[in-house]
Design a protein around this motif. Sequence first.
Motif, short mmCIF file in Angstrom:
data_model
loop_
_atom_site.label_atom_id
_atom_site.label_comp_id
_atom_site.label_asym_id
_atom_site.label_seq_id
_atom_site.Cartn_x
_atom_site.Cartn_y
_atom_site.Cartn_z
N LEU A 56 20.61 -5.21 -50.21
CA LEU A 56 21.30 -5.02 -49.34
C LEU A 56 19.90 -4.54 -47.98
CD1 LEU A 56 24.48 -2.32 -49.89
CD2 LEU A 56 24.30 -4.75 -49.12
N ARG B 239 20.41 -5.20 -43.74
CA ARG B 239 21.19 -4.48 -43.83
C ARG B 239 20.25 -3.17 -43.15
NH1 ARG B 239 26.22 -7.66 -43.58
NH2 ARG B 239 25.44 -9.43 -45.17
N ASP C 151 26.89 -2.09 -41.23
CA ASP C 151 26.82 -3.24 -42.05
C ASP C 151 26.46 -3.87 -43.42
OD1 ASP C 151 24.23 -2.52 -42.54
OD2 ASP C 151 23.40 -4.24 -40.94
N GLY C 152 27.06 -2.81 -44.32
CA GLY C 152 26.26 -3.07 -45.80
C GLY C 152 26.94 -1.81 -46.34
#
Length: 331
Positions: free
Chosen positions: A172, A177, A238-239
Amino acid sequence: MDEVAARAGVSRTAASRVINNVPHVSAAKRAAVERAVRELGYVPNPTARALATRRAGSVVLAVSSEEPGLFADPFFAEVTVGVSSFLDRTDLELVLLLADTPRGKERLRRILSSHRTDGLMLMAVRGDDPLGRLAEETDLPVVFGGLPMTGTPRWYVDADNRGGARLAVEHLVRDGRRNLAMITGQVDLQAAVAREQGFREALLLTGLTPAGVAPGGFTQAGGEAAMERLLADRPDIDGVFAANDDMALGALRALRRHGRRVPEDVAVVGFDDLASALYADPPLTTVHQPVRALGLELARMLAAVIEGQDPSPLVLPTRLTVRESAPPVSG
């Protein structure tokens, strides 16, 4: 047995070795005995065999889970398939025992105390689970599937949970991220604890701090509720790393309901790599742990201990399976 030996043209000892699946018998003799067994319809008497060998001819797979939860969870199904696939090569029969209730635990205690089994495989042992105490009290061989919360048993088979979690976070971060959250499993299971440790360690090494951590209980509904809480606290996530695939599937539903695109807005990574991950929408990037192999090695280790060996504990490797929910990093 005498009739089988006579029909096969071998000694009674050789016939017994073949029927009991003992090694070091020539292929020709083994084939002759197996043919005689088929022709005569010979079936070993389990009671007589138990008296002669002082063995029960069975092993127990005890799972600390209630029945609906167990059979709804493909993880345990895969473990059981792995156990069965190894035991098919032996004369040991499998007894599956759900030991989540007091009645189930008492049944297991009686089986162990009366030596109605040759050994025990324990799965999903929680922090204060009486199953752990039963394992300490019995003089029968016990192999753990996954480490318990306290202590290190003599024999166990586990997956590299911390390393797998680090792989998920590293993927990620490489994808750019920076606001990463985690949905954790049951806090009284060592696998869940190890995966959270791996998540935090990987973030620490990259200089990031968690955007949020929420428990999901290893269920889809729990994962969905956890994702709702995380989005309410940190809309900029975002992750997401979920500690199993079921919770990741629940997270996908919550993200879709909030209009978050996966992976464009939020990338999602699970853990297990069961069949459901491939058919998720979008297909789930996940940490692959060899679940069926875990069951097979669990049975192999127990069979070795029953035969008087002292195998070393085994930790199976994990790897990342990359799909659309957190796609390959470009460049």
